[in-house]
Scaffold this active site. Structure first.
Site, mmCIF file in Angstrom:
data_model
loop_
_atom_site.group_PDB
_atom_site.id
_atom_site.type_symbol
_atom_site.label_atom_id
_atom_site.label_comp_id
_atom_site.label_asym_id
_atom_site.label_seq_id
_atom_site.Cartn_x
_atom_site.Cartn_y
_atom_site.Cartn_z
ATOM 1 C CG MET A 167 -2.061 -0.904 -2.702
ATOM 2 S SD MET A 167 -3.352 -0.212 -3.744
ATOM 3 C CE MET A 167 -2.932 1.539 -3.720
ATOM 4 C CG HIS A 168 -3.763 1.452 1.745
ATOM 5 N ND1 HIS A 168 -3.537 2.346 0.727
ATOM 6 C CD2 HIS A 168 -4.912 0.804 1.426
ATOM 7 C CE1 HIS A 168 -4.521 2.236 -0.164
ATOM 8 N NE2 HIS A 168 -5.353 1.307 0.244
ATOM 9 C CG ASP A 201 -3.430 -5.000 -4.096
ATOM 10 O OD1 ASP A 201 -3.732 -3.799 -4.257
ATOM 11 O OD2 ASP A 201 -3.889 -5.684 -3.180
#
Length: 418
Positions: free
Chosen positions: A1-2, A160
């Site tokens: 993520m991110h 995730d």
């Protein structure tokens, strides 16, 4: 993520991705939270800025690499670039997009205000999908390469922790999962959007089941234990290091560990925070330090549980997954420190199984996420808390909570190299 992945007009990578645990965006994060203001960010996205989020990375790139910034045609997340390569479709899902600080999470659309703040357009962002929706089919070149038929469906996928929640059956209203992976999380699913407007310690994100969730995320969890066992002790037998830690030692350890090896997100939002052993004496043992690692990470997870309680959420039981959940001792410590019952899924590989569930819904094998998990996710064990040990840990947690506030200013000074 991110992670920030950027493509040019020819869909070529412009620079290496800036990953989720990169701490370079402290200045941009402070700008968003103070100059723009936390209240506006909450209104626009449902969340405040954290150093790991994608929007601060975009602002950093705009300031430090303006030539690269000017060439951006598409902004993506790491898994979405893989989906693009497989299908040719620029896509993302709501759960992963929630951590970009560009999404209006409540209304599941891009926030025009945040796009303006970051100096990007909606055309530069991928199309939005539910995690279980098909985004396209496998390109013929890949189908031929791997020997697949050319009608293989590719699902949008998920962040995730959202995938881990699906893989452990955490769907619907107020179910909970704890993940002891590289990072550590608590994940509370919800049928409605619940923002943490008071403390801003928990993230309010979209869930892969089509609803929403609250998430507390520690940057270092099982990675703390890995660092201790492999990098410091130069060992590899995790079980052997824990054999000397008996039940009578639980809640009686005089050594504390702050698990902030890469700074911290929930609940402190402090990139300057660092890991510490506290309470060492000439009598401290290797086993006590190993125990302190397991307890320190779990105390950090309890910080997020306490925040959820303040929002009126009661958690009496939770699933648990991740590499750290392979340890019977650590599962017992989690049950006792949180004073909740833990249910153990058949596999600790929650994210991978969750991804398979999303694909199974995308291709029509199951009609919904709830139907899929009801038939796929299996429970193999239950770990119940010990009331006496839980009471001892309540007192230990009270002392643990004193440590970070006492050291906060020290951490900032230690990281000031000017």
């Amino acid at each position: 993520m991110h992670g920030l992945v950027i493509l040019d007009k020819d869909n070529k990578i412009l620079r290496p991705a800036i990953l989720w645990n990169d701490g370079r965006t402290q200045e941009e994060t402070e700008y968003l939270n103070t100059s723009v203001g936390k209240q506006k960010l909450l209104d626009y996205t449902g969340n405040i800025a954290f150093a790991g989020f994608t929007a601060p990375k975009i602002l950093w790139l705009k300031k430090h690499e303006p030539e690269v910034f000017s060439k951006i045609s598409k902004i993506m997340l790491p898994k979405d670039y893989i989906n693009y390569m497989l299908t040719g479709v620029h896509c993302t899902d709501y759960s992963d997009a929630s951590g970009m600080l560009l999404l209006d999470v409540k209304n599941k659309c891009w926030s025009r205000e945040m796009l303006e703040i970051c100096g990007v357009s909606e055309e530069q962002l991928p199309n939005l999908y539910e995690s279980y929706e098909a985004v396209g089919t496998l390109k013929k070149s890949y189908a031929d390469k791997f020997g697949f038929p050319d009608n293989v469906i590719v699902a949008a996928g998920a962040g995730d922790n959202a995938a881990a929640a699906v893989g452990t059956g955490i769907v619907g209203n107020l179910a909970c999962n704890i993940s002891l992976g590289t990072s550590g999380t608590i994940f509370i699913s919800s049928d409605k959007f619940i923002p943490d407007f008071e403390s801003n310690a928990l993230h309010s994100f979209a869930h892969a089941d089509g609803g929403w969730h609250l998430m507390g995320c520690m940057l270092s969890a099982a990675s703390c234990n890995k660092w201790w066992i492999e990098d410091i002790l130069h060992g590899s037998d995790y079980s052997a290091e824990q054999e000397a830690i008996t039940d009578d030692m639980l809640g009686r350890n005089s050594v504390y560990f702050l698990p902030y090896l890469m700074g911290e997100r929930s609940p402190h939002n402090d990139p300057n925070a660092r890991g510490c052993f506290i309470g060492l004496s000439m009598d401290s043992t290797r086993a006590e330090m190993t125990q302190a690692i397991l307890e320190g990470v779990t105390f950090g997870i309890r910080d997020s549980f306490e925040t959820a309680k303040k929002l009126g959420i009661t958690i009496s039981s939770s699933m648990i997954c991740g590499g750290g959940a392979k340890s019977p001792l650590w599962k017992k410590i989690v049950a006792d420190i949180l004073n909740i019952e833990l249910t153990i899924p058949e596999t600790e590989q929650g994210p991978g199984l969750g991804g398979a569930v999303l694909a199974a819904v995308a291709d029509g094998t199951f009609a919904s996420i709830k139907e899929a998990v009801s038939k796929i996710v299996k429970i193999t064990d239950v770990v119940k808390p010990d009331a006496e040990i839980a009471a001892r840990y309540d007192e230990k947690y009270r002392k643990f909570r004193m440590l970070y506030p006492a050291l906060k200013s020290c951490f900032k000074e230690m990281n000031n190299f000017e």
